[in-house]
Write a protein that holds these residues in place. Structure first.
Motif, PDB file in Angstrom:
ATOM      1  N   GLY A 282     -33.698  32.579 -14.535  1.00 60.09           N
ATOM      2  CA  GLY A 282     -32.696  31.641 -14.066  1.00 60.09           C
ATOM      3  C   GLY A 282     -32.358  30.613 -15.125  1.00 60.09           C
ATOM      4  O   GLY A 282     -33.025  30.518 -16.168  1.00 60.09           O
ATOM      5  N   SER A 292     -38.099  32.006  -9.663  1.00 55.52           N
ATOM      6  CA  SER A 292     -37.089  31.240  -8.930  1.00 55.52           C
ATOM      7  C   SER A 292     -37.584  29.819  -8.686  1.00 55.52           C
ATOM      8  O   SER A 292     -38.784  29.542  -8.721  1.00 55.52           O
ATOM      9  CB  SER A 292     -36.776  31.911  -7.590  1.00 55.52           C
ATOM     10  OG  SER A 292     -37.924  31.918  -6.761  1.00 55.52           O
ATOM     11  N   ASN A 350     -31.680  33.424  -8.456  1.00 55.11           N
ATOM     12  CA  ASN A 350     -30.976  32.151  -8.600  1.00 55.11           C
ATOM     13  C   ASN A 350     -29.689  32.381  -9.389  1.00 55.11           C
ATOM     14  O   ASN A 350     -29.581  32.020 -10.563  1.00 55.11           O
ATOM     15  CB  ASN A 350     -31.863  31.123  -9.308  1.00 55.11           C
ATOM     16  CG  ASN A 350     -33.056  30.705  -8.473  1.00 55.11           C
ATOM     17  OD1 ASN A 350     -33.965  30.063  -8.974  1.00 55.11           O
ATOM     18  ND2 ASN A 350     -33.083  31.063  -7.192  1.00 55.11           N
TER      19      ASN A 350
END
Length: 513
Positions: A282, A292, A350
């Protein structure tokens, strides 16, 4: 809103996910086969197929590559016009997005009157996220809109359950048949259905309780029946091989086995759980991370929602809980988006606020209810905030995907804080081709592009700079901002030693070397 979405649909090249859905829709039409894209149910792709059928693209029968290759074959390797195919594929989603705006209007008007409906509709129509994703051949807006429609019909079922409860069940079934991520809403809305029937029923407590239970059961059965119908519309024989489906054990595996849905749906759930186990990366506020972050979506929403809209969302939620007249509506407006947001925050991918598109819909309805606050300043302040949202939204036209609000520097700065579908999803390849022809004719082009398009199909003659020594990369270096956000090694070195000279759609940066 119509102008903004049609403009985007006509000018944007395919995003990362769209070729898969469009290719799968074409296979539905031509072969009635479920073998592609099993991780998503078919209804949303059947909606897209309505536009694909009008475009009439050619696709060789029996294609045996993967779903990514399928999309490229349809758009770029079969003699079809990718602009025409993508525009018609996007058009049914645009129509659905506009219809969901009427649901927002009707829901808020039922709760707090015509003026409240107008405020809610304005916020919905001006939402950059809804405009951006409502103009794409993807599944996020249809799934969220069907959930909202179900909640609205359940609210109406409090007075007339017989016509509205079955329709509410069908709307939720349509959501479940579009994206599996809305499954957490099923038990919550079934309970809400029971409450609606309880409120409408007459007689003693036992009789009302029995009717409420039957109402919840009927609501759930109709939703399940719609899911089965969606699969049967594609293939009445439900032919399904189940190849390359991961094994899911434990509580997740048991929950999948117990779902009353077709085997392709349950295998799609297994694929989704398999995707959740992958080590995704992410990007948030300049930091690249593995796995995440639970606060990713709230942070991304803070960046990508107009400031006036954030204020009205919060005020609307408080109003619904605080104003006595509106308290019965709170279970219909607030728990569903809260549960779906919590589920999305728990997920491992994400990738963008598109996973929370139900918020601009449900909270627009709540925001309209602010007009019931018995203060002389309430209508004036509400109007000023809606005007602020309008200015912020119109200023970003036609670049709605990379929108961020004024507190975070606007669309040109979004790439510094977010990536992927928040900023650069591959939508500006066509604009890049135009820019290179206008400003950099005859120059050597080096390109790192992240998206669903094929650069050469738009007249871009470029080489990948990551396969040669940095000293040989001279001329014009073009990098998708999603690729730049997580750049490492050779690409990071190239970017650091280059001079940015141009920007395309706030999603692609042009460097001079």
């Amino acid at each position: 809103m119509t102008v903004a979405m049609v403009t985007a649909a006509a000018r944007q090249t395919p995003t990362i996910d769209e070729p898969v859905y469009v290719g799968t829709a074409a296979v539905y039409l031509e072969e009635h086969s479920l073998r592609f894209n099993p991780e998503h149910p078919p209804l949303g792709k059947l909606v897209i197929a309505a536009g694909v059928a009008v475009a009439g693209p050619h696709l060789e029968p029996g294609f045996d590559g993967d779903q990514g290759e399928l999309g490229r074959r349809l758009l770029y390797e079969s003699g079809n016009d990718p602009w025409r195919v993508m525009f018609w594929a996007r058009l049914p989603v645009i129509v659905l997005t506009l219809l969901f705006g009427l649901v927002v209007l009707a829901f808020a008007r039922d709760l707090a009157g015509t003026a409240a409906g107008s405020v809610a509709l304005a916020l919905y129509c001006l939402s950059p996220d809804v405009i951006a994703h409502g103009s794409l051949a993807t599944l996020d807006v249809p799934a969220a809109g069907f959930v909202l429609t179900s909640a609205w019909l359940l609210w109406r079922a409090r007075r007339r359950p017989r016509p509205h409860l079955p329709l509410a069940g069908a709307a939720l079934g349509a959501a479940l048949a579009t994206k599996m991520s809305v499954l957490p809403a099923l038990p919550l809305l079934a309970l809400t259905a029971a409450v609606s029937v309880w409120c409408a029923a007459e007689g003693d407590r036992r009789r009302r309780l029995a009717r409420a239970a039957w109402g919840a059961a009927a609501f759930t059965l109709i939703a399940v029946a719609v899911v089965w119908t969606a699969y049967l519309l594609v293939d009445p024989r439900l032919r399904w091989s189940g190849q390359q489906v991961p094994v899911v054990r434990g509580l997740r595996g048991l929950s999948v086995d117990l779902l009353p849905f077709p085997e392709p749906y349950r295998d799609g759930m297994r694929v989704q759980f398999g995707l959740e186990e992958r080590p995704w990366e992410g990007f948030l506020f300049g930091r690249v991370y593995a796995g995440s972050l639970w606060y990713y979506l709230p942070a991304a929403l803070l960046v990508k929602t107009p400031l006036g809209m954030l204020v009205l969302w919060a005020a609307g939620a408080v109003t619904v809980m605080a104003v006595r007249r509106l308290r019965p509506a709170a279970p219909y407006l607030l728990p569903v988006p809260a549960v779906l947001l919590a589920a999305a925050m728990y997920g491992s991918r994400n990738f963008g606020t598109r996973y929370a598109l139900f918020l601009p819909m449900f909270l627009a309805v709540a925001a309209g209810c602010v007009l019931l606050v018995r203060r002389q300043w309430a209508p004036v302040v509400t109007a000023l905030l809606v005007a602020f949202v309008a200015v912020s939204s119109l200023r970003t036209f036609p670049y709605y995907l990379p929108y961020s609000n004024e507190a975070f520097g606007g669309p040109s700065k979004t790439r510094l804080r977010l990536h992927d579908a928040n900023v650069d999803w591959g939508q500006d390849l066509g604009r890049l081709a135009d820019r290179l022809r206008e400003r950099y004719p005859g120059e050597r082009i080096w390109l790192v592009y992240k998206g669903g398009g094929v650069p050469s199909s738009y007249g871009i003659d470029a080489a990948d700079p990551r396969g040669v020594p940095p000293g040989k990369v001279r001329g014009v270096l073009v990098v998708s901002d999603s690729a730049a956000a997580k750049a490492t090694g050779r690409l990071a070195e190239l970017i650091e030693s280059s001079r940015p000279v141009d920007d395309v759609g706030h999603s692609i940066t042009v460097y001079r070397r």
